[in-house]
Scaffold this active site. Structure first.
Site, PDB file in Angstrom:
ATOM      1  N   CYS A   6      -3.964 -15.035  12.761  1.00 32.12           N
ATOM      2  CA  CYS A   6      -3.062 -14.437  13.760  1.00 32.12           C
ATOM      3  C   CYS A   6      -1.615 -14.567  13.299  1.00 32.12           C
ATOM      4  CB  CYS A   6      -3.255 -15.094  15.127  1.00 32.12           C
ATOM      5  SG  CYS A   6      -4.752 -14.535  15.999  1.00 32.12           S
ATOM      6  N   ASP A  29      -6.764 -12.288  -0.814  1.00 28.49           N
ATOM      7  CA  ASP A  29      -7.166 -13.682  -0.611  1.00 28.49           C
ATOM      8  C   ASP A  29      -6.301 -14.574  -1.497  1.00 28.49           C
ATOM      9  OD1 ASP A  29     -10.015 -15.146   0.535  1.00 28.49           O
ATOM     10  OD2 ASP A  29      -8.779 -16.253  -0.913  1.00 28.49           O
ATOM     11  N   THR A  93     -14.310 -21.111   7.097  1.00 30.65           N
ATOM     12  CA  THR A  93     -13.188 -22.063   7.187  1.00 30.65           C
ATOM     13  C   THR A  93     -12.083 -21.574   8.113  1.00 30.65           C
ATOM     14  OG1 THR A  93     -12.151 -21.137   5.207  1.00 30.65           O
ATOM     15  CG2 THR A  93     -13.595 -23.029   4.899  1.00 30.65           C
ATOM     16  N   HIS A  96     -11.131 -16.844  12.421  1.00 32.70           N
ATOM     17  CA  HIS A  96     -10.696 -15.502  12.861  1.00 32.70           C
ATOM     18  C   HIS A  96     -11.524 -14.551  12.014  1.00 32.70           C
ATOM     19  CE1 HIS A  96      -7.224 -12.615  14.046  1.00 32.70           C
ATOM     20  NE2 HIS A  96      -8.080 -11.897  13.335  1.00 32.70           N
ATOM     21  N   HIS A  98     -13.258 -12.258   9.613  1.00 32.87           N
ATOM     22  CA  HIS A  98     -12.722 -11.611   8.416  1.00 32.87           C
ATOM     23  C   HIS A  98     -13.857 -11.175   7.517  1.00 32.87           C
ATOM     24  CE1 HIS A  98     -12.867 -15.986   7.716  1.00 32.87           C
ATOM     25  NE2 HIS A  98     -13.185 -15.692   6.469  1.00 32.87           N
ATOM     26  N   HIS A 100     -14.645 -10.378   3.569  1.00 36.90           N
ATOM     27  CA  HIS A 100     -14.236 -10.481   2.173  1.00 36.90           C
ATOM     28  C   HIS A 100     -14.666  -9.193   1.463  1.00 36.90           C
ATOM     29  CE1 HIS A 100     -13.725 -15.013   2.208  1.00 36.90           C
ATOM     30  NE2 HIS A 100     -14.536 -14.877   3.253  1.00 36.90           N
TER      31      HIS A 100
HETATM   32  P1  AMP Z   1     -14.016 -18.237   4.862  1.00 41.08           P
HETATM   33  O1  AMP Z   1     -14.355 -19.430   4.024  1.00 41.08           O
HETATM   34  O2  AMP Z   1     -15.048 -17.168   4.855  1.00 41.08           O
HETATM   35  O3  AMP Z   1     -13.561 -18.639   6.245  1.00 41.08           O
HETATM   36  O4  AMP Z   1     -12.787 -17.557   4.123  1.00 41.08           O
HETATM   37  C1  AMP Z   1     -11.456 -17.885   4.356  1.00 41.08           C
HETATM   38  C2  AMP Z   1     -10.691 -17.294   3.215  1.00 41.08           C
HETATM   39  O5  AMP Z   1      -9.317 -17.289   3.567  1.00 41.08           O
HETATM   40  C3  AMP Z   1     -10.806 -18.085   1.908  1.00 41.08           C
HETATM   41  O6  AMP Z   1     -11.329 -17.240   0.897  1.00 41.08           O
HETATM   42  C4  AMP Z   1      -9.366 -18.518   1.623  1.00 41.08           C
HETATM   43  O7  AMP Z   1      -9.048 -18.494   0.249  1.00 41.08           O
HETATM   44  C5  AMP Z   1      -8.571 -17.507   2.408  1.00 41.08           C
HETATM   45  N1  AMP Z   1      -7.246 -17.930   2.822  1.00 41.08           N
HETATM   46  C6  AMP Z   1      -6.916 -19.112   3.412  1.00 41.08           C
HETATM   47  N2  AMP Z   1      -5.597 -19.152   3.669  1.00 41.08           N
HETATM   48  C7  AMP Z   1      -5.089 -17.970   3.240  1.00 41.08           C
HETATM   49  C8  AMP Z   1      -3.775 -17.398   3.217  1.00 41.08           C
HETATM   50  N3  AMP Z   1      -2.688 -18.062   3.700  1.00 41.08           N
HETATM   51  N4  AMP Z   1      -3.613 -16.179   2.666  1.00 41.08           N
HETATM   52  C9  AMP Z   1      -4.675 -15.515   2.165  1.00 41.08           C
HETATM   53  N5  AMP Z   1      -5.937 -15.983   2.173  1.00 41.08           N
HETATM   54  C10 AMP Z   1      -6.137 -17.202   2.690  1.00 41.08           C
HETATM   55 ZN    ZN Z   2      -6.670 -15.365  15.095  1.00 43.91          ZN
END
Ligand code: AMP
Ligand code: ZN
Length: 112
Positions: A6, A29, A93, A96, A98, A100
């Site tokens: 967000c 990412d 992790t 929100h 998302h 990939h």
């Molecule tokens: P997930 O493990 O599926 O929740 O993926 C979260 C993804 O967000 C991971 O691949 C991280 O590398 C990515 N991520 C975390 N913080 C950031 C950020 N500030 N900008 C871009 N990607 C991020």
């Molecule tokens: Zn959010």
């Protein structure tokens, strides 16, 4: 709400934007696992796939309308993979929703 994505949508936290419309925000990412690794997220806070319902599924539809454009713009002419981790067993992790978008090389057949 203390949500990283967000804050990325609002601009409070910087990101490398690749696409944006009224519904969807998409950015690189920060820790790419493949030569091209882009995230696409809804502009409304939805925690994960478990929280998708008939009142917010239009965001998901808009994301999937955007993904081919994002992939083409990123040069993914030979295919790509779309993944959404949901919950602890999938190692989600950021809570929100998302997607990939991954590609730029031949990806392994095994996904789990
Ligand atoms: P997930 O493990 O599926 O929740 O993926 C979260 C993804 O967000 C991971 O691949 C991280 O590398 C990515 N991520 C975390 N913080 C950031 C950020 N500030 N900008 C871009 N990607 C991020
Ligand atoms: Zn959010």
């Amino acid at each position: 709400m203390d949500c990283l994505f967000c804050k990325i949508i609002s601009g409070e936290i910087p990101s490398s934007k690749v696409y944006e419309d009224e519904w969807v925000y998409s950015f690189k990412d920060i820790n790419p696992q493949t030569p091209v690794h882009i995230l696409a997220i809804p502009k409304e806070h939805i925690c994960c796939i478990d929280e998708v319902n008939s009142s917010n599924s239009s965001y998901v539809a808009r994301i999937f309308e955007a993904i081919p454009k994002i992939a083409a713009e990123a040069g993914l002419t030979n295919g790509y993979r779309v993944i959404s981790n949901c919950g602890d067993d999938a190692c989600q992790t950021v809570k929100h929703l998302h997607f990939h978008i991954m590609g730029g090389r031949k990806l392994p057949e095994n996904m789990g």
